[in-house]
Write a protein that holds these residues in place. Structure first.
Motif, PDB file in Angstrom:
ATOM      1  N   ALA A 106       0.814  -1.217   0.000  1.00 54.71           N
ATOM      2  CA  ALA A 106       0.000   0.000   0.000  1.00 54.71           C
ATOM      3  C   ALA A 106       0.849   1.270   0.000  1.00 54.71           C
ATOM      4  CB  ALA A 106      -0.920   0.004   1.214  1.00 54.71           C
ATOM      5  N   GLY A 107       2.169   1.125   0.046  1.00 54.19           N
ATOM      6  CA  GLY A 107       3.048   2.282  -0.027  1.00 54.19           C
ATOM      7  C   GLY A 107       3.717   2.680   1.266  1.00 54.19           C
ATOM      8  N   ALA A 108       3.553   1.902   2.331  1.00 57.11           N
ATOM      9  CA  ALA A 108       4.182   2.240   3.603  1.00 57.11           C
ATOM     10  C   ALA A 108       5.685   2.012   3.539  1.00 57.11           C
ATOM     11  CB  ALA A 108       3.585   1.412   4.732  1.00 57.11           C
ATOM     12  N   THR A 109       6.430   2.909   4.138  1.00 60.48           N
ATOM     13  CA  THR A 109       7.881   2.769   4.230  1.00 60.48           C
ATOM     14  C   THR A 109       8.366   2.654   5.667  1.00 60.48           C
ATOM     15  OG1 THR A 109       8.112   5.190   4.204  1.00 60.48           O
ATOM     16  CG2 THR A 109       8.272   4.025   2.083  1.00 60.48           C
ATOM     17  N   ARG A 110       7.502   2.988   6.612  1.00 58.13           N
ATOM     18  CA  ARG A 110       7.864   2.895   8.033  1.00 58.13           C
ATOM     19  C   ARG A 110       6.657   2.394   8.802  1.00 58.13           C
ATOM     20  NH1 ARG A 110      10.883   7.852  10.768  1.00 58.13           N
ATOM     21  NH2 ARG A 110      12.533   6.922   9.507  1.00 58.13           N
ATOM     22  N   LEU A 111       6.883   1.355   9.618  1.00 62.42           N
ATOM     23  CA  LEU A 111       5.788   0.714  10.346  1.00 62.42           C
ATOM     24  C   LEU A 111       6.024   0.831  11.846  1.00 62.42           C
ATOM     25  CD1 LEU A 111       3.224  -0.980  10.458  1.00 62.42           C
ATOM     26  CD2 LEU A 111       4.624  -3.016  10.114  1.00 62.42           C
ATOM     27  N   TYR A 112       5.013   1.336  12.547  1.00 64.58           N
ATOM     28  CA  TYR A 112       5.066   1.493  13.991  1.00 64.58           C
ATOM     29  C   TYR A 112       4.198   0.435  14.663  1.00 64.58           C
ATOM     30  CZ  TYR A 112       7.214   6.073  13.273  1.00 64.58           C
ATOM     31  OH  TYR A 112       8.063   7.083  12.915  1.00 64.58           O
ATOM     32  N   ALA A 113       4.628  -0.005  15.833  1.00 65.10           N
ATOM     33  CA  ALA A 113       3.882  -0.990  16.608  1.00 65.10           C
ATOM     34  C   ALA A 113       4.069  -0.683  18.095  1.00 65.10           C
ATOM     35  CB  ALA A 113       4.356  -2.405  16.305  1.00 65.10           C
TER      36      ALA A 113
END
Length: 309
Positions: A106-113
Motif C-alpha cells: 500500500a506504499g508504507a515505508t515505516r511501520l510502527y507498533a
C-alpha cells in the motif's frame, strides 16, 4: 497446528473484542466499536483487520493501517495481539507478516507498533527487526473511591462549561480544537493532517463516544478546552482525548473540563476510568495524577523500515 490468517468478517466482532480485552484489559473494546472501525475506515487508511485462527477459534488479530492523518506520507501502524493462552504457536509472526506485506504494497515505508511492557511483546518486536523509540503509560482511576474535586461555584468571566451534546449542531468547532491539540501531543508521528470528514467518522460518530459525558469549555464563546469521553456502555469510562487550544493553555481549563466529565461519569454509574499518555506528556500526566489516576501498565513504541519489492 499452524494458525490460519484471514481477513476479519463482521461475525468475528465479538471474538476480536474478547481477544482485545484479554490482551489489553486497560482499553475499551466492544463488538460494536470494532465493527464500526472496520466498516467506516477511510479509503486512504487502507485498513485491513487480519485474524488468526487455531482449531476454529480466533486467537489473534492485527489492525494494519496507513497513518493517513500524518503530514509525512508512508507511515503505518500494526500491532499483533495474541491471546495469552495461545502464544508460542506462530500466530503473532503470521499476523505481523500479513500486515507488513499488505502495508508495504500500500506504499508504507515505516511501520510502527506497540509492545506492552512486562510481557514477551518487546522481545518479539526486537526479534522481528523493530527498534524501540518511546514509552507510554496506561492509567486507571477507581471512580467509586476517587476523591474528585467539586466544580467551582463560580467560573471566571467569559468561561462557560458545556457538554458535547451542546455543540452537536456544529461539531466542526470541536474538530478544530481537537486537531490543534492533537498536533502538539508528543509522539513519533504527529497527527497533523486529519480531515474533518475523517474526524466525524473516527471520533464524533464512534459508538463509544458519549456526548453527555464529553465536556467542552468555552471562553467568550470560543472552544478553548475539552474532554472527549468514551464508554463501554457498562462500567468503564475512558478519556478519549483531553486538550486545550494554544491560546488558552496554562489556565486550568483542561482540569475543569475533565473534572466535569468525571463527575458526570460517576453520577451515570461508571465505576472505572482509564486513560493513556505518552511518557513525555508531563502536563497531562500531572493532571491525571491530581485526580488520583495511577499507572496500571506501560508500553513501548517500536518502529521498523519497510522495503517495497
Amino acid at each position: 497446528m499452524t494458525p490460519t490468517v484471514r481477513d476479519f468478517r463482521p461475525s468475528d466482532a465479538k471474538a476480536v473484542a474478547e481477544l482485545r480485552r484479554a490482551v489489553l484489559p486497560f482499553l475499551l473494546s466492544t463488538p460494536q466499536g470494532i465493527a464500526w472501525e472496520v466498516a467506516t475506515a477511510p479509503a486512504a487508511q487502507r485498513l485491513r483487520l487480519f485474524v488468526a485462527e487455531l482449531d476454529g477459534r480466533v486467537v489473534g488479530a492485527i489492525r494494519a493501517v496507513l497513518l493517513h492523518d500524518a503530514g509525512v506520507p508512508g507511515q503505518a501502524a500494526a500491532t499483533p495481539q495474541v491471546h495469552p493462552d495461545h502464544r508460542g504457536r506462530g500466530a503473532g509472526h503470521a499476523l505481523l507478516t500479513a500486515a507488513e506485506d499488505h502495508l508495504a504494497a500500500a506504499g508504507a515505508t515505516r511501520l510502527y507498533a506497540w509492545a506492552v511492557d512486562g510481557t514477551g511483546a518487546p522481545a518479539f518486536a526486537e526479534r522481528h527487526g523493530y527498534r524501540r523509540t518511546r514509552q507510554a503509560r496506561f492509567l486507571r482511576l477507581d471512580l467509586k473511591a476517587a476523591a474528585l474535586p467539586p466544580l467551582p461555584t463560580a467560573l471566571p468571566p467569559g468561561v462557560r462549561l458545556h457538554t458535547g451534546a451542546d455543540v452537536e449542531a456544529d461539531p466542526r468547532r470541536l474538530y478544530e480544537a481537537d486537531a490543534e491539540a492533537a498536533a502538539d501531543e508528543p509522539g513519533d508521528v504527529p497527527a497533523d493532517a486529519l480531515a474533518y470528514e475523517d474526524w466525524l467518522l473516527r471520533t464524533w460518530e464512534h459508538p463509544h463516544l458519549d456526548l453527555d459525558l464529553t465536556s467542552v469549555v468555552t471562553v467568550d464563546g470560543e472552544i478553548a478546552s475539552f474532554t472527549l469521553a468514551a464508554t463501554d456502555g457498562r462500567t468503564r469510562y475512558s478519556s478519549a482525548m483531553t486538550g486545550t487550544r494554544r491560546a488558552f493553555r496554562g489556565r486550568g481549563l483542561a482540569r475543569l473540563a475533565k473534572t466535569a466529565s468525571l463527575l458526570r461519569a460517576r453520577d451515570a454509574g461508571y465505576t472505572e476510568a482509564v486513560t493513556g499518555n505518552d511518557a513525555a506528556n508531563a502536563p497531562m500526566l500531572a493532571v491525571n495524577r491530581a485526580f488520583g489516576y495511577r499507572p496500571c501498565a506501560g508500553e513501548w513504541r517500536y518502529v521498523r523500515e519497510l522495503r517495497r519489492d
